[in-house]
Scaffold this active site. Structure first.
Site, PDB file in Angstrom:
ATOM      1  N   LEU A  92      53.029  42.576  41.635  1.00 32.98           N
ATOM      2  CA  LEU A  92      52.617  41.822  40.435  1.00 32.98           C
ATOM      3  C   LEU A  92      52.304  42.815  39.301  1.00 32.98           C
ATOM      4  CD1 LEU A  92      51.815  39.091  39.110  1.00 32.98           C
ATOM      5  CD2 LEU A  92      49.504  39.444  39.997  1.00 32.98           C
ATOM      6  N   PHE A 137      53.661  43.282  47.756  1.00 32.69           N
ATOM      7  CA  PHE A 137      53.488  42.263  46.722  1.00 32.69           C
ATOM      8  C   PHE A 137      53.485  42.951  45.374  1.00 32.69           C
ATOM      9  CE2 PHE A 137      50.421  39.888  44.052  1.00 32.69           C
ATOM     10  CZ  PHE A 137      50.780  38.554  44.242  1.00 32.69           C
ATOM     11  N   SER A 144      45.058  44.015  34.577  1.00 35.70           N
ATOM     12  CA  SER A 144      44.164  42.843  34.542  1.00 35.70           C
ATOM     13  C   SER A 144      44.836  41.647  33.885  1.00 35.70           C
ATOM     14  CB  SER A 144      42.885  43.191  33.752  1.00 35.70           C
ATOM     15  OG  SER A 144      42.192  44.229  34.386  1.00 35.70           O
ATOM     16  N   GLU A 151      42.759  43.649  43.080  1.00 37.72           N
ATOM     17  CA  GLU A 151      42.537  42.201  43.261  1.00 37.72           C
ATOM     18  C   GLU A 151      41.592  41.646  42.202  1.00 37.72           C
ATOM     19  OE1 GLU A 151      43.871  39.989  44.848  1.00 37.72           O
ATOM     20  OE2 GLU A 151      45.019  40.992  46.410  1.00 37.72           O
TER      21      GLU A 151
HETATM   22  P1  TGC Z   1      44.796  31.779  32.789  1.00 37.58           P
HETATM   23  O1  TGC Z   1      45.352  31.100  31.565  1.00 37.58           O
HETATM   24  O2  TGC Z   1      43.346  31.844  32.973  1.00 37.58           O
HETATM   25  O3  TGC Z   1      45.459  31.122  34.083  1.00 37.58           O
HETATM   26  C1  TGC Z   1      46.845  30.853  34.202  1.00 37.58           C
HETATM   27  C2  TGC Z   1      46.997  29.645  35.107  1.00 37.58           C
HETATM   28  O4  TGC Z   1      46.496  29.953  36.411  1.00 37.58           O
HETATM   29  C3  TGC Z   1      45.358  29.124  36.740  1.00 37.58           C
HETATM   30  N1  TGC Z   1      44.405  30.000  37.432  1.00 37.58           N
HETATM   31  C4  TGC Z   1      44.317  30.039  38.767  1.00 37.58           C
HETATM   32  N2  TGC Z   1      44.915  29.309  39.715  1.00 37.58           N
HETATM   33  C5  TGC Z   1      44.615  29.577  40.997  1.00 37.58           C
HETATM   34  N3  TGC Z   1      43.746  30.564  41.340  1.00 37.58           N
HETATM   35  C6  TGC Z   1      43.133  31.331  40.411  1.00 37.58           C
HETATM   36  N4  TGC Z   1      42.294  32.292  40.790  1.00 37.58           N
HETATM   37  C7  TGC Z   1      43.411  31.084  39.064  1.00 37.58           C
HETATM   38  N5  TGC Z   1      42.992  31.627  37.889  1.00 37.58           N
HETATM   39  C8  TGC Z   1      43.610  30.961  36.902  1.00 37.58           C
HETATM   40  C9  TGC Z   1      44.870  28.585  35.418  1.00 37.58           C
HETATM   41  O5  TGC Z   1      44.209  27.363  35.576  1.00 37.58           O
HETATM   42  C10 TGC Z   1      46.182  28.431  34.658  1.00 37.58           C
HETATM   43  O6  TGC Z   1      46.833  27.292  35.188  1.00 37.58           O
HETATM   44  P2  TGC Z   1      47.838  26.419  34.290  1.00 37.58           P
HETATM   45  O7  TGC Z   1      48.291  25.344  35.190  1.00 37.58           O
HETATM   46  O8  TGC Z   1      46.978  25.938  33.128  1.00 37.58           O
HETATM   47  O9  TGC Z   1      48.924  27.320  33.827  1.00 37.58           O
HETATM   48  O10 TGC Z   1      45.463  33.205  32.823  1.00 37.58           O
HETATM   49  P3  TGC Z   1      45.168  34.514  32.045  1.00 37.58           P
HETATM   50  O11 TGC Z   1      46.467  35.104  31.643  1.00 37.58           O
HETATM   51  O12 TGC Z   1      44.139  34.290  30.963  1.00 37.58           O
HETATM   52  O13 TGC Z   1      44.612  35.376  33.258  1.00 37.58           O
HETATM   53  C11 TGC Z   1      43.381  35.829  33.340  1.00 37.58           C
HETATM   54  C12 TGC Z   1      42.911  36.200  34.784  1.00 37.58           C
HETATM   55  C13 TGC Z   1      41.781  37.172  34.561  1.00 37.58           C
HETATM   56  C14 TGC Z   1      42.395  34.978  35.479  1.00 37.58           C
HETATM   57  C15 TGC Z   1      43.950  36.729  35.760  1.00 37.58           C
HETATM   58  O14 TGC Z   1      45.107  37.111  35.225  1.00 37.58           O
HETATM   59  C16 TGC Z   1      43.422  37.760  36.734  1.00 37.58           C
HETATM   60  O15 TGC Z   1      42.883  37.362  37.769  1.00 37.58           O
HETATM   61  N6  TGC Z   1      43.568  39.118  36.516  1.00 37.58           N
HETATM   62  C17 TGC Z   1      43.322  40.128  37.534  1.00 37.58           C
HETATM   63  C18 TGC Z   1      44.658  40.617  38.068  1.00 37.58           C
HETATM   64  C19 TGC Z   1      44.638  40.876  39.544  1.00 37.58           C
HETATM   65  O16 TGC Z   1      43.740  40.486  40.260  1.00 37.58           O
HETATM   66  N7  TGC Z   1      45.672  41.514  40.038  1.00 37.58           N
HETATM   67  C20 TGC Z   1      45.805  41.743  41.435  1.00 37.58           C
HETATM   68  C21 TGC Z   1      47.152  42.321  41.791  1.00 37.58           C
HETATM   69  S1  TGC Z   1      47.457  42.335  43.529  1.00 37.58           S
HETATM   70  C22 TGC Z   1      46.431  43.501  44.136  1.00 37.58           C
HETATM   71  O17 TGC Z   1      45.618  44.066  43.496  1.00 37.58           O
HETATM   72  C23 TGC Z   1      46.590  43.764  45.579  1.00 37.58           C
HETATM   73  S2  TGC Z   1      45.521  44.912  46.239  1.00 37.58           S
HETATM   74  C24 TGC Z   1      45.683  44.391  47.825  1.00 37.58           C
HETATM   75  C25 TGC Z   1      45.154  45.221  48.857  1.00 37.58           C
HETATM   76  O18 TGC Z   1      45.607  46.381  49.027  1.00 37.58           O
HETATM   77  O19 TGC Z   1      44.288  44.697  49.602  1.00 37.58           O
HETATM   78  P1  FAD Z   2      43.180  47.669  33.415  1.00 35.93           P
HETATM   79  O1  FAD Z   2      43.551  46.237  33.422  1.00 35.93           O
HETATM   80  O2  FAD Z   2      43.873  48.564  32.460  1.00 35.93           O
HETATM   81  O3  FAD Z   2      41.615  47.781  33.208  1.00 35.93           O
HETATM   82  C1  FAD Z   2      40.969  48.978  32.789  1.00 35.93           C
HETATM   83  C2  FAD Z   2      39.497  48.656  32.527  1.00 35.93           C
HETATM   84  O4  FAD Z   2      39.392  47.660  31.494  1.00 35.93           O
HETATM   85  C3  FAD Z   2      38.806  48.060  33.764  1.00 35.93           C
HETATM   86  O5  FAD Z   2      37.499  48.561  33.818  1.00 35.93           O
HETATM   87  C4  FAD Z   2      38.780  46.570  33.467  1.00 35.93           C
HETATM   88  O6  FAD Z   2      37.714  45.892  34.099  1.00 35.93           O
HETATM   89  C5  FAD Z   2      38.639  46.553  31.949  1.00 35.93           C
HETATM   90  N1  FAD Z   2      39.155  45.340  31.319  1.00 35.93           N
HETATM   91  C6  FAD Z   2      40.428  44.855  31.373  1.00 35.93           C
HETATM   92  N2  FAD Z   2      40.518  43.688  30.696  1.00 35.93           N
HETATM   93  C7  FAD Z   2      39.278  43.424  30.206  1.00 35.93           C
HETATM   94  C8  FAD Z   2      38.702  42.368  29.442  1.00 35.93           C
HETATM   95  N3  FAD Z   2      39.432  41.296  29.063  1.00 35.93           N
HETATM   96  N4  FAD Z   2      37.395  42.430  29.115  1.00 35.93           N
HETATM   97  C9  FAD Z   2      36.645  43.490  29.527  1.00 35.93           C
HETATM   98  N5  FAD Z   2      37.105  44.516  30.257  1.00 35.93           N
HETATM   99  C10 FAD Z   2      38.414  44.479  30.603  1.00 35.93           C
HETATM  100  N6  FAD Z   2      48.720  45.411  42.373  1.00 35.93           N
HETATM  101  C11 FAD Z   2      49.734  44.668  42.930  1.00 35.93           C
HETATM  102  O7  FAD Z   2      50.379  43.882  42.253  1.00 35.93           O
HETATM  103  N7  FAD Z   2      50.023  44.798  44.262  1.00 35.93           N
HETATM  104  C12 FAD Z   2      49.358  45.635  45.088  1.00 35.93           C
HETATM  105  O8  FAD Z   2      49.652  45.700  46.289  1.00 35.93           O
HETATM  106  C13 FAD Z   2      48.319  46.438  44.524  1.00 35.93           C
HETATM  107  N8  FAD Z   2      47.668  47.348  45.305  1.00 35.93           N
HETATM  108  C14 FAD Z   2      46.783  48.215  44.725  1.00 35.93           C
HETATM  109  C15 FAD Z   2      46.259  49.265  45.478  1.00 35.93           C
HETATM  110  C16 FAD Z   2      45.399  50.181  44.893  1.00 35.93           C
HETATM  111  C17 FAD Z   2      44.890  51.327  45.706  1.00 35.93           C
HETATM  112  C18 FAD Z   2      45.003  50.031  43.539  1.00 35.93           C
HETATM  113  C19 FAD Z   2      44.032  50.979  42.913  1.00 35.93           C
HETATM  114  C20 FAD Z   2      45.522  48.990  42.785  1.00 35.93           C
HETATM  115  C21 FAD Z   2      46.426  48.083  43.353  1.00 35.93           C
HETATM  116  N9  FAD Z   2      47.025  47.069  42.589  1.00 35.93           N
HETATM  117  C22 FAD Z   2      48.025  46.292  43.137  1.00 35.93           C
HETATM  118  C23 FAD Z   2      46.760  46.975  41.167  1.00 35.93           C
HETATM  119  C24 FAD Z   2      45.410  46.360  40.813  1.00 35.93           C
HETATM  120  O9  FAD Z   2      45.410  44.978  41.012  1.00 35.93           O
HETATM  121  C25 FAD Z   2      45.090  46.722  39.355  1.00 35.93           C
HETATM  122  O10 FAD Z   2      44.810  48.104  39.339  1.00 35.93           O
HETATM  123  C26 FAD Z   2      43.929  45.925  38.799  1.00 35.93           C
HETATM  124  O11 FAD Z   2      44.271  44.562  38.633  1.00 35.93           O
HETATM  125  C27 FAD Z   2      43.415  46.485  37.455  1.00 35.93           C
HETATM  126  O12 FAD Z   2      44.469  46.781  36.589  1.00 35.93           O
HETATM  127  P2  FAD Z   2      44.552  48.226  35.864  1.00 35.93           P
HETATM  128  O13 FAD Z   2      44.364  49.263  36.903  1.00 35.93           O
HETATM  129  O14 FAD Z   2      45.806  48.238  35.078  1.00 35.93           O
HETATM  130  O15 FAD Z   2      43.301  48.277  34.919  1.00 35.93           O
END
Ligand code: TGC
Ligand code: FAD
Length: 394
Positions: A136, A134, A143, A373
């Protein structure tokens, strides 16, 4: 008399159905018999035990909560959560592998794909005849995924995709990637859509992330896409905006909320057993007040995490879950597991730094789980916005 079943101090067992217990026990036995004997060596070698993937498929672990008509087990959310708990009791890397395949690859195809896409991909992914990842996150957008710069531009009946994805779990193992890209060009980026991209297409390169000190037995990669062409029917037709990608994250975060409890349970169990057997000053260290309080705090926090995960699952099965609740459970349970793993490692003294014991491996892994996540901070801000109505994120 010590309570031998103290890993389930509040009898959460009685809140599970027979089927839920059976699923948990099947996966738990596999972890104990097949996975734990090899994970230490894999961790030191820095490799994911991919020879075990067919066994996970035979157990029905992939897409376990998805419909039978696509070759899946159609379990409820609690049973799915218990699978994640048991897998992460083994290692966060194996839970990640299954989580990504299920929640981040199969789920978007099920939710946003066409019927043809579902029938083509879901049975293969369920049997692990295809492995998925995946994409993203990008180098400059972690973030804040809404800022992503990967572009998909329409050219006749094809899409041409350019961009770089970072930190992609299963990236080098994958046959297929779900790539999130903005449709349009740099001046007019258009909206975020999901694409199904086979990894053997020209211009697609996956490169292992080197130098990790966490999740050593897991594949993490960088993906480079240079003029990668996919037919029009590789667009997930019902994906629409960042919201669709975030819906996938809800599924994966749900599994992590359960998985983290499993990692904490493994560390607690190891610490308890060690404390009962390790003698210093002519007494098992479990007989000293400091170590007892350490164990009590671990078990108390695990128990709270178990109950939170279970209620999260019941809400999900009733269709009443909202994403703030998922954030709270992911945030609390991962932080709890980080603390439990650290305390367990400390209780083990010098032995706690050895790979023969599990706590330090879990402790190192959980640092990634704390970050991916959605980081601990970001989930705090998501909940903060939910309860105050004011976003402090941007
Ligand atoms: P924002 O304007 O807040 O939201 C955009 C649109 O999305 C809606 N929404 C959601 N819908 C469903 N579920 C959620 N959890 C949702 N959160 C927000 C929201 O209502 C809006 O909808 P619409 O219809 O008005 O457009 O967006 P933002 O740009 O301000 O985003 C902020 C934030 C913090 C919520 C979001 O971007 C975020 O969650 N950031 C963290 C990124 C993250 O988690 N990345 C993960 C990458 S994948 C990964 O890490 C895999 S590791 C897997 C593994 O190995 O197990
Ligand atoms: P940043 O966003 O640069 O954040 C750095 C620091 O700033 C953090 O402490 C954070 O909390 C803080 N910060 C950021 N924004 C704010 C704010 N608004 N206010 C206050 N503090 C803030 N992604 C995928 O898409 N697919 C995957 O399969 C996937 N697998 C992963 C596997 C591993 C082992 C790891 C480590 C990461 C993976 N990720 C994946 C990415 C992961 O989702 C991101 O690392 C995560 O979302 C954080 O992004 P970043 O590392 O760029 O940190």
């Amino acid at each position: 008399m010590a309570r031998t079943s103290s890993l389930d101090y509040f009898d959460t067992e009685s809140l599970l159905s027979e089927e839920e217990r059976a699923v948990r026990d099947t996966i738990g036995e596999w972890v104990d018999e097949k996975f734990l004997p090899v994970i230490g060596e894999c961790y030191i070698e820095g490799r994911f035990p991919k020879e075990l993937i067919p066994q996970l498929a035979d157990l029905g672990a992939f897409g376990a909560n998805m419909p039978e008509k696509y070759g899946c087990a159609d379990l409820n959310s609690v049973a799915y959560g218990l699978i994640m708990q048991e897998l992460e009791r083994g290692d966060s890397g194996v839970r990640s592998f299954v989580s990504v395949q299920s929640a981040l690859v199969m789920y978007p195809i099920l939710e946003f794909g066409s019927e043809e896409q579902r029938q083509h991909w879901l049975p293969k992914l369920a049997r692990a005849e295809a492995i998925g990842c995946f994409g993203l996150t990008e180098p400059d957008y972690g973030s804040d995924p809404g800022g992503l710069i990967t572009r998909a531009v329409k050219d006749g009946d094809e899409w041409v995709i350019n961009g770089t994805k970072m930190w992609i779990t299963n990236g080098s193992l994958a046959d297929v990637a779900i790539i999130w890209a903005k449709t349009g060009d740099l001046d007019d980026p258009g909206s975020i859509r999901g694409f199904i991209v086979e990894t053997d297409r020209d211009g697609f390169v996956a490169k292992d992330q080197k130098g990790k000190l966490s999740l050593l037995a897991a594949d993490t990669s960088e993906l480079a896409l240079q003029d990668v062409r996919v037919p029009d029917d590789h667009l997930l037709p019902n994906s629409s905006g960042l919201r669709s990608a975030l819906m996938c994250l809800n599924q994966a975060r749900y599994g992590i909320a359960w998985g983290a409890v499993g990692a904490a349970m493994a560390c607690y169990q190891e610490a308890l057993s060690y404390a009962q057997n390790r003698v210093q000053f002519e007494r098992p260290i479990a007989g000293y007040q400091i170590q007892q309080i350490r164990l009590v705090e671990m078990l108390t926090e695990i128990t709270k995490g178990q109950l939170l995960a279970l209620q999260l699952g019941r809400l999900k099965d009733r269709g009443e879950l909202h994403h703030g609740q998922v954030s709270m459970a992911k945030r609390n349970n991962v932080n709890m597991a980080c603390e439990v793993a650290r305390e367990a490692r400390r209780l083990l003294g010098a032995n706690g730094i050895l790979v023969e014991y599990q706590s330090m491996r879990h402790m190192a892994n959980l640092e990634s789980v704390y970050t991916y996540e959605g980081t601990h901070d970001i989930h705090g801000l998501i909940i903060g916005e939910d309860i105050t109505g004011i976003s402090a994120i941007s």
